[in-house]
Design an enzyme around this catalytic site. Sequence first.
Site, PDB file in Angstrom:
ATOM      1  N   GLU A  65       0.858  -1.200   0.000  1.00 42.31           N
ATOM      2  CA  GLU A  65       0.000   0.000   0.000  1.00 42.31           C
ATOM      3  C   GLU A  65       0.895   1.252   0.000  1.00 42.31           C
ATOM      4  O   GLU A  65       1.946   1.263   0.655  1.00 42.31           O
ATOM      5  CB  GLU A  65      -0.827  -0.062   1.304  1.00 42.31           C
ATOM      6  CG  GLU A  65      -1.807   1.057   1.549  1.00 42.31           C
ATOM      7  CD  GLU A  65      -2.489   0.897   2.935  1.00 42.31           C
ATOM      8  OE1 GLU A  65      -2.040   0.051   3.745  1.00 42.31           O
ATOM      9  OE2 GLU A  65      -3.469   1.619   3.189  1.00 42.31           O
ATOM     10  N   LYS A 102      -9.792   1.773  -1.373  1.00 41.20           N
ATOM     11  CA  LYS A 102      -9.951   1.131  -0.049  1.00 41.20           C
ATOM     12  C   LYS A 102     -11.294   1.498   0.592  1.00 41.20           C
ATOM     13  O   LYS A 102     -11.585   2.673   0.821  1.00 41.20           O
ATOM     14  CB  LYS A 102      -8.803   1.589   0.847  1.00 41.20           C
ATOM     15  CG  LYS A 102      -8.654   0.827   2.150  1.00 41.20           C
ATOM     16  CD  LYS A 102      -7.383   1.307   2.872  1.00 41.20           C
ATOM     17  CE  LYS A 102      -7.072   0.517   4.134  1.00 41.20           C
ATOM     18  NZ  LYS A 102      -5.800   0.983   4.757  1.00 41.20           N
ATOM     19  N   CYS A 121      -4.996  -3.619   2.871  1.00 43.38           N
ATOM     20  CA  CYS A 121      -4.684  -3.555   4.299  1.00 43.38           C
ATOM     21  C   CYS A 121      -5.891  -3.840   5.217  1.00 43.38           C
ATOM     22  O   CYS A 121      -6.363  -4.953   5.242  1.00 43.38           O
ATOM     23  CB  CYS A 121      -4.051  -2.196   4.591  1.00 43.38           C
ATOM     24  SG  CYS A 121      -3.017  -2.172   6.098  1.00 43.38           S
ATOM     25  N   VAL A 143       0.143  -2.170  10.774  1.00 38.27           N
ATOM     26  CA  VAL A 143       0.773  -1.850  12.059  1.00 38.27           C
ATOM     27  C   VAL A 143       0.296  -2.807  13.161  1.00 38.27           C
ATOM     28  O   VAL A 143       0.945  -2.954  14.177  1.00 38.27           O
ATOM     29  CB  VAL A 143       0.510  -0.382  12.473  1.00 38.27           C
ATOM     30  CG1 VAL A 143       1.230   0.572  11.504  1.00 38.27           C
ATOM     31  CG2 VAL A 143      -0.973  -0.055  12.532  1.00 38.27           C
ATOM     32  N   MET A 144      -0.849  -3.452  12.956  1.00 36.93           N
ATOM     33  CA  MET A 144      -1.361  -4.426  13.930  1.00 36.93           C
ATOM     34  C   MET A 144      -0.822  -5.812  13.572  1.00 36.93           C
ATOM     35  O   MET A 144      -0.496  -6.079  12.427  1.00 36.93           O
ATOM     36  CB  MET A 144      -2.887  -4.437  13.917  1.00 36.93           C
ATOM     37  CG  MET A 144      -3.518  -3.118  14.339  1.00 36.93           C
ATOM     38  SD  MET A 144      -5.281  -3.304  14.758  1.00 36.93           S
ATOM     39  CE  MET A 144      -5.967  -3.771  13.179  1.00 36.93           C
TER      40      MET A 144
END
Lengths: 282, 282
Positions: free
Chosen positions: B50, B121, B154, B181-182
Amino acid sequence: LTADSGSFTLEEMKVAYVQFQPVFGRVAENIEKARSMMSGIDADIVVLPELCFTGYAFVSPQEAESYAESAGGGFSLKRMKELSENHNCGIVFGFPEKDGAGVYNSCAFVAPGAKTRIYRKLHLYYFEKDWFRPGDKPLDIFEFRDCKVGMMICFDWIFPETVRTLGLMGADLICHPANLVMPYCQDAMVIRCLENRVFAVTANRTGREKRGDFDFEFTGKSQIVSVNGEIISRGSRDKDETAVADIDFRTSREKAINRRNDLWADRRPEFYRMESDGKDET
Amino acid sequence: LTADSGSFTLEEMKVAYVQFQPVFGRVAENIEKARSMMSGIDADIVVLPELCFTGYAFVSPQEAESYAESAGGGFSLKRMKELSENHNCGIVFGFPEKDGAGVYNSCAFVAPGAKTRIYRKLHLYYFEKDWFRPGDKPLDIFEFRDCKVGMMICFDWIFPETVRTLGLMGADLICHPANLVMPYCQDAMVIRCLENRVFAVTANRTGREKRGDFDFEFTGKSQIVSVNGEIISRGSRDKDETAVADIDFRTSREKAINRRNDLWADRRPEFYRMESDGKDET
């Protein structure tokens, strides 16, 4: 996924699973085993496996029917109701349910002074299609000690719509009796909890069952999972085991996973096409 | 989950991911890095992360807009189209898309002689809501070298309806650029593949990005997953990496997981209530 802490009162409930190996056809003996395993448990809701008093490997629909009982109150339902009264708790367990001409792979919730709740498995696994009718009643939730409870059985896990439906209905806790033979469900239930912010108790059986041409090996690993996808407790593959966990079930009602994302509000149902032909349902 | 082997011709396609750490704002440099990493790859479809040429941490919507380009052919789209021609392959990559007054978090598919495909998205993560408009076009699939390809970006992973919709539309392969990020997505995508019998390539970025008040750390671990939930390849957390895998994408069209269960035919849409208020859509 950590929700920003909201204004909920911390209020907990104890949930438990009982994992064991029933002996096929020995209903009274299996009930006694469950009763004995429950004697050390102090919990609000105890979840037992699918078909946990009859065993699993029916060799014919007639045999399944011969073990089936009415939701109105057959042998195992009566025993579990008594047990729930003795323990002052709710009990979820799987049993073959007879209704008119049909036999279903069902589970029941019984509790002192509470109406018995029945769920009929919507997605039958493999040979179960020979033994049972597919569930014909809507998924539903009910309240017990302020906790909103939904039920599903075993193979229902592979269809994300099952937990999604219960979650959108407001379920805080999914009670999930199982007789799993595939190895994927336990990890999938972690994702189900995470994507819906619900708690789940999966009570799976253990052991091997050889009957007729069948030879099933069940995978154990019963588990309790939090709204954050945390595995609070997971059992072994092959031992009789129980586990109890405190859950603050109201955290399930906060669907925010951070200050800007909410699992319900962020959904885009106008873009989801959930019919098998890819056509939009809306 | 092992499908009984059907009558499909074994026909494979090579899919790849490119995992790296873009430097914020250095678009030409990041393109050069991707180009260089792709030079050793022989694949039919290559998936990049992304926002992989601009970087992620925009400090304002104006800044995001200043890096945005038209799907009709901005700088990175032109470079990727050229690269796809040089490599004779399809390339999927994320970029900020400008359309009229709106900026979207989009990805593009470019390939020699093929129409450019764009996905916007649908589910924006956290601060992206400040920088981008939510996607406003339907999920869709397209064919490339006989493979039916769907795209998502994502955070779309956490909504099971995203892959379900693409799967029910007939997707064989999900191309999934990410800036994660998770830590949950990679395992969740295994379940997405399993529950829909689709292949997925998740291309995630690595590294840390500190800009303004932001300090993001990305989780890498790009991966290629099979219809059986097998992790064919998974990258490291923090290194520049590529991987290529052969996939027999037609196995995705067989939704049977054993002789008696089929993930599509066994669905019970009449019992699924997928609206946020729990009301039935049907």
